[in-house]
Write a protein that holds these residues in place. Structure first.
Motif, short mmCIF file in Angstrom:
data_model
loop_
_atom_site.label_atom_id
_atom_site.label_comp_id
_atom_site.label_asym_id
_atom_site.label_seq_id
_atom_site.Cartn_x
_atom_site.Cartn_y
_atom_site.Cartn_z
N LEU A 33 45.63 32.48 51.71
CA LEU A 33 45.63 34.10 51.87
C LEU A 33 44.91 34.15 50.35
CD1 LEU A 33 45.56 37.10 52.81
CD2 LEU A 33 47.93 36.81 52.23
N VAL A 34 43.52 34.93 49.91
CA VAL A 34 43.29 35.10 48.46
C VAL A 34 43.41 36.64 48.48
CG1 VAL A 34 41.26 35.00 47.34
CG2 VAL A 34 41.76 33.12 48.73
N ASP A 99 41.92 33.55 54.55
CA ASP A 99 42.16 35.26 54.95
C ASP A 99 42.10 36.01 53.46
OD1 ASP A 99 42.67 34.38 57.54
OD2 ASP A 99 44.87 33.96 57.32
N ILE A 100 41.90 36.98 53.74
CA ILE A 100 41.54 37.91 52.54
C ILE A 100 42.40 39.14 52.73
CG2 ILE A 100 39.72 39.21 51.06
CD1 ILE A 100 37.64 37.55 52.60
N LEU A 101 42.78 39.34 51.50
CA LEU A 101 43.87 40.82 51.22
C LEU A 101 43.10 41.51 49.99
CD1 LEU A 101 47.67 41.27 51.09
CD2 LEU A 101 45.82 42.84 50.02
N GLY A 102 42.33 42.60 50.31
CA GLY A 102 41.77 43.32 49.33
C GLY A 102 42.44 44.34 49.12
N PHE A 103 42.69 44.85 48.06
CA PHE A 103 43.26 46.04 47.58
C PHE A 103 42.70 47.03 46.74
CE2 PHE A 103 47.15 47.75 44.74
CZ PHE A 103 47.05 49.15 45.53
N LEU A 120 33.48 32.29 56.10
CA LEU A 120 34.67 31.91 55.23
C LEU A 120 35.65 32.75 55.43
CD1 LEU A 120 35.73 30.92 52.42
CD2 LEU A 120 34.41 32.84 51.29
N ALA A 121 35.46 34.03 55.92
CA ALA A 121 36.66 35.08 56.11
C ALA A 121 37.13 34.81 57.40
CB ALA A 121 36.10 36.36 55.98
N ARG A 122 38.26 34.39 57.84
CA ARG A 122 38.91 34.23 59.01
C ARG A 122 39.33 35.71 59.52
NH1 ARG A 122 44.07 32.85 61.96
NH2 ARG A 122 44.84 33.87 60.01
N ARG A 123 40.11 36.15 58.67
CA ARG A 123 40.95 37.54 59.03
C ARG A 123 41.02 38.09 57.60
NH1 ARG A 123 44.24 38.19 64.04
NH2 ARG A 123 43.97 36.67 65.29
N VAL A 124 40.83 39.59 57.79
CA VAL A 124 40.50 40.36 56.55
C VAL A 124 41.63 41.60 56.50
CG1 VAL A 124 39.08 41.92 55.26
CG2 VAL A 124 38.15 39.88 56.36
N ALA A 274 51.62 39.34 57.95
CA ALA A 274 51.97 38.17 58.45
C ALA A 274 51.68 38.33 60.02
CB ALA A 274 53.41 37.65 58.21
N HIS A 275 52.28 39.27 60.54
CA HIS A 275 51.93 39.46 62.21
C HIS A 275 50.50 39.35 62.59
CE1 HIS A 275 53.01 40.65 66.12
NE2 HIS A 275 52.32 41.49 66.13
N PHE A 276 49.67 40.18 61.78
CA PHE A 276 48.36 40.07 61.88
C PHE A 276 47.64 38.94 61.74
CE2 PHE A 276 44.23 40.57 59.69
CZ PHE A 276 43.43 41.11 60.69
N LEU A 277 47.82 38.12 60.59
CA LEU A 277 47.14 36.84 60.34
C LEU A 277 47.79 35.77 61.14
CD1 LEU A 277 47.53 36.82 56.45
CD2 LEU A 277 45.83 37.75 57.89
N ASP A 278 48.99 35.88 61.92
CA ASP A 278 49.65 34.68 62.74
C ASP A 278 49.37 35.14 64.12
OD1 ASP A 278 50.34 33.37 60.66
OD2 ASP A 278 52.53 34.25 60.73
N ARG A 279 48.63 36.18 64.46
CA ARG A 279 48.43 36.44 65.92
C ARG A 279 47.44 35.60 66.67
NH1 ARG A 279 46.86 41.84 65.99
NH2 ARG A 279 49.13 42.51 65.66
N GLN A 280 47.72 35.13 67.80
CA GLN A 280 46.75 34.19 68.30
C GLN A 280 45.55 35.07 68.93
OE1 GLN A 280 46.88 30.82 68.13
NE2 GLN A 280 48.66 31.21 66.81
#
Length: 280
Positions: A33-34, A99-103, A120-124, A274-280
């Motif tokens: 997670l970047v 995964d990216i977290l942009g603030f 590159l971006a799996r989830r954002v 975490a719930h969002f990133l780990d969801r299948q």
């Protein structure tokens, strides 16, 4: 690398674009997670509480983009170039997928990364975010830019932007600031050149244009949009607009919270991410 973000050392890496990037990382496992920072922020402006919570089940990497903090070069004045520079950083770490977290400003850069290099971006995760071209986003309200954009940063004025006037929110903000700036190894403060370039980029991003709004619809990655209900810097309506433009995007607005909602509600926000990133 395990441990706490508050104790994580600053590491340097050389990228193919000639920039030496400064970064900190904690946690292990999963898709990395970047984190992409807000206007005028450096590595110290990430609250260790939220980073540590995010790193419980994954590798988390925060970095100074070009010209910011200890990273070399001059800060560019466009979001597109900031995105290319961020991609150069991920290439330097041999990260094939993230995964990216942009603030805030970082959420603009995150959108561009997802458009420029979809693989590159799996989830954002887009925190305090607005799409490019949104009417009313051409710069910030006068009192907001005066609070966060003057040469000398006054913590009390920053608190006015990042937290509400309620005792609960303001106390949470004061605690977050103490967590951020009580480490032994502090990052290099951002320069006036960085401030000017970043605000130019923010203002350009906000030039109204209906055709620009269509660009973000090409983002292929799943997206989670989040904001505080009283954010004066990027009003919640822009986060709703962004989520509406992204098919299948999720959105959550956090109560009694302003621009720093993710630090104020760090446990809940980290759990939601975490719930969002780990969801299948």
């Amino acid at each position: 690398m395990t441990g706490s973000y508050a104790q994580a050392p600053i590491t340097m890496v050389s990228a193919a674009n000639g920039i030496e990037y400064a970064y900190r990382e904690v946690g292990e496992g999963g898709v990395p997670l970047v984190l992409l920072m807000h206007f005028r922020g450096n590595l110290d402006n990430w609250d260790p509480a939220v980073v540590d919570a995010l790193a419980r089940s994954r590798r988390v990497i925060a970095f100074d983009n070009t010209g910011v903090g200890r990273s070399s070069g001059r800060t560019p004045s466009t979001i597109a170039q900031m995105a290319l520079d961020a991609i150069a950083f991920t290439d330097a770490l041999d990260l094939a997928q993230i995964d990216i977290l942009g603030f805030s400003l970082g959420s603009f850069v995150a959108q561009e990364i997802a458009l420029i290099r979809p693989a590159l971006a799996r989830r954002v995760v887009l925190a305090s975010a607005a799409p490019q071209g949104a009417h009313g986003m051409h710069g910030w309200a006068k009192w907001v830019i005066e609070a966060v954009g003057e040469p000398e940063i006054v913590p009390a004025r920053v608190l006015d932007v990042f937290y509400t006037r309620s005792p609960e929110s303001r106390t949470a903000g004061e605690k977050a600031m103490r967590r951020m700036f009580t480490r032994e190894e502090l990052d290099t403060p951002t320069t006036w050149q960085t401030r000017q370039a970043q605000y130019d980029a923010v203002s350009t991003w906000g030039i109204p244009g209906f055709s620009l709004l269509e660009r973000v619809t090409a983002v292929q990655a799943p997206v989670f949009v989040a904001n505080g209900d009283s954010d004066p810097m990027i009003l919640p309506r822009y986060s709703h607009l962004l989520a509406g433009l992204l098919p299948g995007a999720e959105i959550k607005i956090y109560p009694d919270a302003a621009h720093g909602f993710l630090f104020q509600h760090h446990e809940q926000f980290a759990s939601d991410v975490a719930h969002f990133l780990d969801r299948q």
